[in-house]
Design an enzyme around this catalytic site. Structure first.
Site, PDB file in Angstrom:
ATOM      1  NE  ARG A  88     -29.041 -10.739 -11.923  1.00  0.00           N
ATOM      2  CZ  ARG A  88     -28.764 -11.910 -12.207  1.00  0.00           C
ATOM      3  NH1 ARG A  88     -28.178 -12.548 -11.426  1.00  0.00           N
ATOM      4  NH2 ARG A  88     -28.497 -12.180 -13.539  1.00  0.00           N
ATOM      5  NE  ARG A 127     -27.816 -19.723 -21.111  1.00  0.00           N
ATOM      6  CZ  ARG A 127     -27.659 -18.839 -20.174  1.00  0.00           C
ATOM      7  NH1 ARG A 127     -26.755 -19.053 -19.408  1.00  0.00           N
ATOM      8  NH2 ARG A 127     -28.615 -17.715 -19.785  1.00  0.00           N
ATOM      9  NE  ARG A 160     -31.510 -19.386 -18.095  1.00  0.00           N
ATOM     10  CZ  ARG A 160     -30.479 -18.536 -17.288  1.00  0.00           C
ATOM     11  NH1 ARG A 160     -29.538 -19.310 -17.035  1.00  0.00           N
ATOM     12  NH2 ARG A 160     -30.582 -17.341 -17.050  1.00  0.00           N
TER      13      ARG A 160
HETATM   14  P1  AP5 Z   1     -28.990 -15.829 -13.965  1.00  0.00           P
HETATM   15  O1  AP5 Z   1     -29.456 -17.231 -13.740  1.00  0.00           O
HETATM   16  O2  AP5 Z   1     -28.198 -15.267 -12.704  1.00  0.00           O
HETATM   17  O3  AP5 Z   1     -28.939 -15.388 -15.367  1.00  0.00           O
HETATM   18  P2  AP5 Z   1     -28.004 -14.207 -15.863  1.00  0.00           P
HETATM   19  O4  AP5 Z   1     -27.058 -13.339 -14.847  1.00  0.00           O
HETATM   20  O5  AP5 Z   1     -28.701 -13.463 -16.773  1.00  0.00           O
HETATM   21  O6  AP5 Z   1     -26.858 -15.088 -16.460  1.00  0.00           O
HETATM   22  P3  AP5 Z   1     -26.608 -16.302 -17.074  1.00  0.00           P
HETATM   23  O7  AP5 Z   1     -26.881 -17.749 -16.233  1.00  0.00           O
HETATM   24  O8  AP5 Z   1     -27.580 -16.052 -18.297  1.00  0.00           O
HETATM   25  O9  AP5 Z   1     -25.284 -16.273 -17.607  1.00  0.00           O
HETATM   26  P4  AP5 Z   1     -23.908 -16.622 -17.049  1.00  0.00           P
HETATM   27  O10 AP5 Z   1     -23.037 -15.402 -17.059  1.00  0.00           O
HETATM   28  O11 AP5 Z   1     -24.110 -17.643 -16.093  1.00  0.00           O
HETATM   29  O12 AP5 Z   1     -23.363 -17.411 -18.456  1.00  0.00           O
HETATM   30  P5  AP5 Z   1     -23.047 -18.953 -18.863  1.00  0.00           P
HETATM   31  O13 AP5 Z   1     -21.850 -19.455 -17.990  1.00  0.00           O
HETATM   32  O14 AP5 Z   1     -24.394 -19.731 -18.632  1.00  0.00           O
HETATM   33  O15 AP5 Z   1     -30.467 -14.976 -13.320  1.00  0.00           O
HETATM   34  C1  AP5 Z   1     -31.633 -15.436 -14.199  1.00  0.00           C
HETATM   35  C2  AP5 Z   1     -32.750 -14.614 -13.657  1.00  0.00           C
HETATM   36  O16 AP5 Z   1     -32.929 -14.594 -12.385  1.00  0.00           O
HETATM   37  C3  AP5 Z   1     -32.335 -13.243 -13.649  1.00  0.00           C
HETATM   38  O17 AP5 Z   1     -32.730 -12.362 -14.747  1.00  0.00           O
HETATM   39  C4  AP5 Z   1     -33.144 -12.645 -12.437  1.00  0.00           C
HETATM   40  O18 AP5 Z   1     -34.701 -12.515 -12.942  1.00  0.00           O
HETATM   41  C5  AP5 Z   1     -33.140 -13.641 -11.393  1.00  0.00           C
HETATM   42  N1  AP5 Z   1     -32.027 -13.450 -10.575  1.00  0.00           N
HETATM   43  C6  AP5 Z   1     -31.149 -14.048 -10.169  1.00  0.00           C
HETATM   44  N2  AP5 Z   1     -30.235 -13.660  -9.335  1.00  0.00           N
HETATM   45  C7  AP5 Z   1     -30.857 -12.488  -8.727  1.00  0.00           C
HETATM   46  C8  AP5 Z   1     -30.585 -11.555  -7.945  1.00  0.00           C
HETATM   47  N3  AP5 Z   1     -29.244 -11.650  -7.201  1.00  0.00           N
HETATM   48  N4  AP5 Z   1     -31.437 -10.495  -7.816  1.00  0.00           N
HETATM   49  C9  AP5 Z   1     -32.531 -10.513  -8.531  1.00  0.00           C
HETATM   50  N5  AP5 Z   1     -32.787 -11.352  -9.437  1.00  0.00           N
HETATM   51  C10 AP5 Z   1     -32.052 -12.252  -9.655  1.00  0.00           C
HETATM   52  O19 AP5 Z   1     -22.446 -18.922 -20.338  1.00  0.00           O
HETATM   53  C11 AP5 Z   1     -23.362 -18.303 -21.316  1.00  0.00           C
HETATM   54  C12 AP5 Z   1     -23.389 -19.342 -22.520  1.00  0.00           C
HETATM   55  O20 AP5 Z   1     -22.132 -19.068 -23.177  1.00  0.00           O
HETATM   56  C13 AP5 Z   1     -23.396 -20.749 -22.383  1.00  0.00           C
HETATM   57  O21 AP5 Z   1     -24.009 -21.413 -23.370  1.00  0.00           O
HETATM   58  C14 AP5 Z   1     -21.904 -21.162 -22.371  1.00  0.00           C
HETATM   59  O22 AP5 Z   1     -21.833 -22.360 -22.590  1.00  0.00           O
HETATM   60  C15 AP5 Z   1     -21.105 -20.117 -23.260  1.00  0.00           C
HETATM   61  N6  AP5 Z   1     -19.855 -19.712 -22.938  1.00  0.00           N
HETATM   62  C16 AP5 Z   1     -19.637 -19.613 -21.644  1.00  0.00           C
HETATM   63  N7  AP5 Z   1     -18.318 -19.190 -21.677  1.00  0.00           N
HETATM   64  C17 AP5 Z   1     -17.922 -19.056 -23.141  1.00  0.00           C
HETATM   65  C18 AP5 Z   1     -16.611 -18.508 -23.621  1.00  0.00           C
HETATM   66  N8  AP5 Z   1     -15.413 -18.309 -22.939  1.00  0.00           N
HETATM   67  N9  AP5 Z   1     -16.644 -18.777 -24.960  1.00  0.00           N
HETATM   68  C19 AP5 Z   1     -17.749 -19.100 -25.798  1.00  0.00           C
HETATM   69  N10 AP5 Z   1     -18.909 -19.423 -25.151  1.00  0.00           N
HETATM   70  C20 AP5 Z   1     -18.963 -19.436 -23.674  1.00  0.00           C
HETATM   71 MG    MG Z   2     -25.482 -18.241 -14.750  1.00  0.00          MG
END
Ligand code: AP5
Ligand code: MG
Length: 214
Positions: A88, A127, A160
């Site tokens: 990231r 979500r 979340r």
């Molecule tokens: P993390 O858990 O990685 O969260 P994020 O990157 O903010 O991503 P999300 O999990 O929120 O989204 P996603 O892209 O996985 O989407 P999803 O598939 O769920 O990180 C959380 C925190 O941890 C960070 O803020 C940081 O503090 C820390 N962290 C983690 N890794 C780190 C690192 N490497 N370095 C530093 N800090 C770190 O989909 C989202 C929603 O949309 C769901 O409801 C899903 O059902 C829906 N959806 C998915 N695809 C579609 C579609 N095609 N059409 C319609 N709806 C859809």
């Molecule tokens: Mg995720």
């Protein structure tokens, strides 16, 4: 096959990584899920990570890099793995590259799931996540079979902590400032592939499998 999932928070990295993991039989490694499991179990790492996550900030690189470097050295990663939410930052990408170089290896693909910010803000409010097994749903787009309950383990689903609207906005700002530069980083490495993440989940997956091959 060694794959990185890039994309803004809520782009669908976790949703697609799970499908890729099932199709290609390689482990799905999500740093966010690892931190959330540590928070749930009240570990030292969890206590430290929670302070940053609740504010929508990144957990410091020194808590993150070693965790991933150790994880990908495990036996189940020999045939490949999918990194979801890591790297990231540029220092994280450098640490990953160096760890693989020491083993004479390199990443194969960095898949950027491209979704504009206004789409993301709509998605995140809908979500729902399972606090027990980590499965994710969307109340409109990808609903669970029984309202409010996880299909996999039956636990009640929750919003979340970091999906509150102000925190989502902060996470998007952090993404643009610190993570988006990785798109150029992997373009230069020649492994970047962009897919349109605004399509239905199945279409996004079809686009990804056409990149990865059967
Ligand atoms: P993390 O858990 O990685 O969260 P994020 O990157 O903010 O991503 P999300 O999990 O929120 O989204 P996603 O892209 O996985 O989407 P999803 O598939 O769920 O990180 C959380 C925190 O941890 C960070 O803020 C940081 O503090 C820390 N962290 C983690 N890794 C780190 C690192 N490497 N370095 C530093 N800090 C770190 O989909 C989202 C929603 O949309 C769901 O409801 C899903 O059902 C829906 N959806 C998915 N695809 C579609 C579609 N095609 N059409 C319609 N709806 C859809
Ligand atoms: Mg995720």
């Amino acid at each position: 096959m060694k794959i990185i999932m890039l994309g803004a928070p809520g782009a669908g990295k976790g949703t697609q990584a799970k499908l890729i993991s099932e199709k290609y039989g390689i482990p799905h490694i999500s740093t966010g899920d690892i931190f959330r499991a540590n928070i749930k179990n009240d570990t030292e790492l969890g206590k430290k990570a929670k302070v940053y996550m609740d504010k929508g900030e990144l957990v410091p690189d020194e808590l993150t890099c070693e965790l991933v470097v150790d994880r990908i050295a495990q036996d189940d990663c020999k045939k490949g793995f999918i990194l979801d939410g890591f790297p990231r930052t540029i220092p994280q990408a450098d640490a990953l590259k160096e760890a693989l170089q020491q083993r004479g290896e390199a990443m194969d693909f960095a898949i950027d799931i491209d979704v504009p910010d206004d789409f993301i803000i709509n998605r995140m409010g809908g979500r729902r996540a399972c606090p027990n097994c980590g499965a994710t749903y969307h109340i409109v787009n990808i609903p669970p079979k029984k309202e409010g309950l996880c299909d996999v383990c039956g636990s009640p689903l929750v919003l979340r902590d970091d999906d509150q609207p102000e925190t989502v906005k902060k996470r998007l700002d952090v993404y643009h400032a610190q993570t988006e530069p990785l798109i150029d980083y992997y373009k230069k490495e020649g492994i970047l592939r962009k897919v349109d993440g605004t399509q239905e989940m199945e279409q996004v997956f079809a686009a990804i499998t056409s990149v990865l091959g059967e």
